[in-house]
Design an enzyme around this catalytic site. Structure first.
Site, mmCIF file in Angstrom:
data_model
loop_
_atom_site.group_PDB
_atom_site.id
_atom_site.type_symbol
_atom_site.label_atom_id
_atom_site.label_comp_id
_atom_site.label_asym_id
_atom_site.label_seq_id
_atom_site.Cartn_x
_atom_site.Cartn_y
_atom_site.Cartn_z
ATOM 1 N N HIS A 228 0.960 51.301 24.281
ATOM 2 C CA HIS A 228 2.256 50.745 24.657
ATOM 3 C C HIS A 228 3.154 51.707 25.410
ATOM 4 C CE1 HIS A 228 3.565 52.938 21.086
ATOM 5 N NE2 HIS A 228 4.774 52.901 21.593
HETATM 6 C C1 UD1 Z 1 9.628 51.378 21.027
HETATM 7 C C2 UD1 Z 1 9.990 52.845 20.826
HETATM 8 C C3 UD1 Z 1 8.716 53.669 20.659
HETATM 9 C C4 UD1 Z 1 7.814 53.097 19.594
HETATM 10 C C5 UD1 Z 1 7.529 51.636 19.912
HETATM 11 C C6 UD1 Z 1 6.639 50.984 18.886
HETATM 12 C C7 UD1 Z 1 12.015 53.657 21.961
HETATM 13 C C8 UD1 Z 1 12.507 54.453 23.105
HETATM 14 N N1 UD1 Z 1 10.704 53.370 21.986
HETATM 15 O O1 UD1 Z 1 8.974 51.260 22.269
HETATM 16 O O2 UD1 Z 1 9.086 54.997 20.303
HETATM 17 O O3 UD1 Z 1 6.601 53.822 19.543
HETATM 18 O O4 UD1 Z 1 8.785 50.946 19.973
HETATM 19 O O5 UD1 Z 1 6.421 49.645 19.157
HETATM 20 O O6 UD1 Z 1 12.789 53.313 21.102
HETATM 21 N N2 UD1 Z 1 9.468 43.407 22.822
HETATM 22 C C9 UD1 Z 1 9.160 42.158 22.371
HETATM 23 N N3 UD1 Z 1 9.289 41.906 21.046
HETATM 24 C C10 UD1 Z 1 9.713 42.851 20.169
HETATM 25 C C11 UD1 Z 1 10.020 44.128 20.647
HETATM 26 C C12 UD1 Z 1 9.887 44.399 21.982
HETATM 27 O O7 UD1 Z 1 8.791 41.283 23.130
HETATM 28 O O8 UD1 Z 1 9.821 42.552 18.966
HETATM 29 C C13 UD1 Z 1 9.358 43.707 24.252
HETATM 30 C C14 UD1 Z 1 10.717 44.048 24.833
HETATM 31 O O9 UD1 Z 1 11.349 42.924 25.307
HETATM 32 C C15 UD1 Z 1 10.403 45.024 25.929
HETATM 33 C C16 UD1 Z 1 9.131 45.673 25.444
HETATM 34 O O10 UD1 Z 1 8.584 44.871 24.414
HETATM 35 O O11 UD1 Z 1 10.111 44.353 27.116
HETATM 36 C C17 UD1 Z 1 9.403 47.068 24.958
HETATM 37 O O12 UD1 Z 1 10.264 47.104 23.807
HETATM 38 P P1 UD1 Z 1 11.220 48.359 23.509
HETATM 39 O O13 UD1 Z 1 11.853 48.226 22.183
HETATM 40 O O14 UD1 Z 1 12.084 48.568 24.687
HETATM 41 O O15 UD1 Z 1 10.281 49.621 23.496
HETATM 42 P P2 UD1 Z 1 8.833 49.835 22.965
HETATM 43 O O16 UD1 Z 1 7.956 50.010 24.152
HETATM 44 O O17 UD1 Z 1 8.425 48.810 21.947
#
Ligand code: UD1
Length: 392
Positions: A228
């Protein structure tokens, strides 16, 4: 004694609210998937101590059931007392939303200390809000450093540790990193790895919890993958090189990929797909632990899986240029694949396949970290906020 902290210099509490007599109130903040397995044992340990009262805040950084509620259910975490519901956004938007929304909660709850875990955006925001209110901050999993400031998590780690009053480290290299950044030794406490508390507690009960496609396979006969990190999935060439390597491995052994929402959407955007790799929705904690514990290898860019595979004795290939968890290499089962090219991943796969072995146990990875966290907080509370923590 920490310099630059008037609260300690004067011996007076540094925030304006009256303390709750005889009770240490702790406000815990979680936001994203890797936070949940860290907070579960800490909440349990603190709830068992008479003199400590805990309030749980969920920022809602992760909001899908599969990324959040499934973990609360699996790990038996009680419902959060406060939900902020901040959701997705750019780093600035997400960080700012937590910062803005958590401040009134802290003002209302008046905790004696705010406990933050890990390195996600919610961690930094909560630490910053508390620190600006003059509320002491404890950071669990302090001191980890990849040395790579292009990772958002590295920025979160550095800044959170700088403004934390208690830096609780999972391994001794964390203490060294903090010392190198000028953080006073008096603020730093080695407590061990709290992820392993959760692993120890859950492992005996996970047999058979793995996804159905995995259940019938012999131990050690398949590969589990998670991906991810923006550095792997946001760049088309890097991601297509990784996809090609996984497809090539899947021609010989079953490969399972519980896919993170970020990765799913990048694959679609780049027009990439898997033919042989078996893609599934994100797994809950129990399913993932069951899958890991019987795997022949894990290929990942996660922090937590590097640690869990070490304790499980399962070879781990980490598709990153660096790791903030070097102890998983020196004392564990982890191997970095820095260039993440198809050829390098396949070479590393060939070198480590069939090497499943005994569990490895770095110091303090013993399932007792949450109790040590509770001990540190009690001693600190007795000294700094005058709470009597004598147990009944
Ligand atoms: C975040 C953390 C990372 C951790 C990871 C585990 C930060 C900077 N990064 O990264 O350290 O290892 O989580 O998963 O805080 N999304 C969904 N559903 C959700 C959550 C996210 O669809 O429940 C989508 C969001 O809309 C976004 C993408 O996933 O497009 C990334 O989510 P985001 O929370 O920004 O960061 P992660 O890559 O998950």
């Amino acid at each position: 004694m920490k310099s630059g902290c008037p609260w300690r210099r004067t011996g007076a509490v540094r925030f304006a609210y009256p303390m709750t007599p005889d009770t240490l109130s702790v406000l815990h903040v979680v936001g994203a998937r890797p936070n949940f397995m860290k907070i579960a044992p800490v909440l349990r340990a603190l709830d068992a101590r008479e003199a400590i009262r805990s309030v749980l805040v969920h920022t809602g950084q992760h909001y899908d059931d599969a990324m959040s509620q499934a973990f609360f259910d699996d790990l038996g975490i009680r419902e959060a007392d406060v939900h902020l519901g901040v959701g997705s956004g750019s780093h600035a938007e997400q960080t700012a939303a937590v910062l803005r929304q958590i401040e009134p909660v802290m003002v209302r709850e008046r905790p004696d200390v705010v406990l933050v875990v890990g390195d996600v955006n919610s961690t930094l925001s909560a630490a910053l809000a508390a620190s600006k209110l003059g509320i002491p901050v404890a950071h669990l999993e302090a001191g980890l450093r990849s040395g790579d400031r292009s990772m958002p998590e590295e920025i979160n780690r550095i800044l959170t540790d700088q403004i934390s009053d208690l830096c609780l480290t999972p391994s001794r290299d964390g203490n060294e990193n903090l010392a190198a950044e000028g953080i006073d030794d008096a603020r730093v406490h080695f407590v061990g790895n709290v992820m392993i508390d959760t692993l120890e507690r859950m492992l005996p009960g996970v047999a058979g919890a793995e996804p159905e496609a995995v259940r019938e396979l012999p131990d050690g006969s398949y590969v589990g993958v998670t991906l991810h990190r923006p550095s792997n999935v946001d760049d088309r060439d890097t991601l297509s090189g990784i996809v090609a390597a996984l497809e090539s491995i899947a021609a010989n052994v079953p490969v399972f990929l519980p896919v993170h929402p970020r990765t799913r959407s990048r694959m679609e955007e780049f027009g990439l797909s898997f033919e042989r790799v078996q893609v599934m929705d994100p797994l809950g904690y129990r399913e993932m632990l069951a899958l890991q514990s019987r795997a022949g290898m894990i290929i990942t860019d996660s922090g937590g899986l590097q640690e869990e595979t070490t304790v499980l004795g399962v070879p781990c290939l980490t598709l990153r240029e660096n790791t903030e968890r070097p102890i998983t290499i020196t004392e564990g089962t982890n191997t970095l694949v820095p260039d993440r090219s198809t050829a390098s991943i396949l070479a590393a796969f060939r070198a480590s396949w069939g090497m499943r072995g005994q569990p490895r146990r770095p110091e303090g990875w013993d399932g007792k970290t949450a109790e040590r966290v509770a001990d540190v907080l009690e001693v600190w509370a007795g000294r700094e906020v005058g709470v009597s923590t004598a147990r009944a």
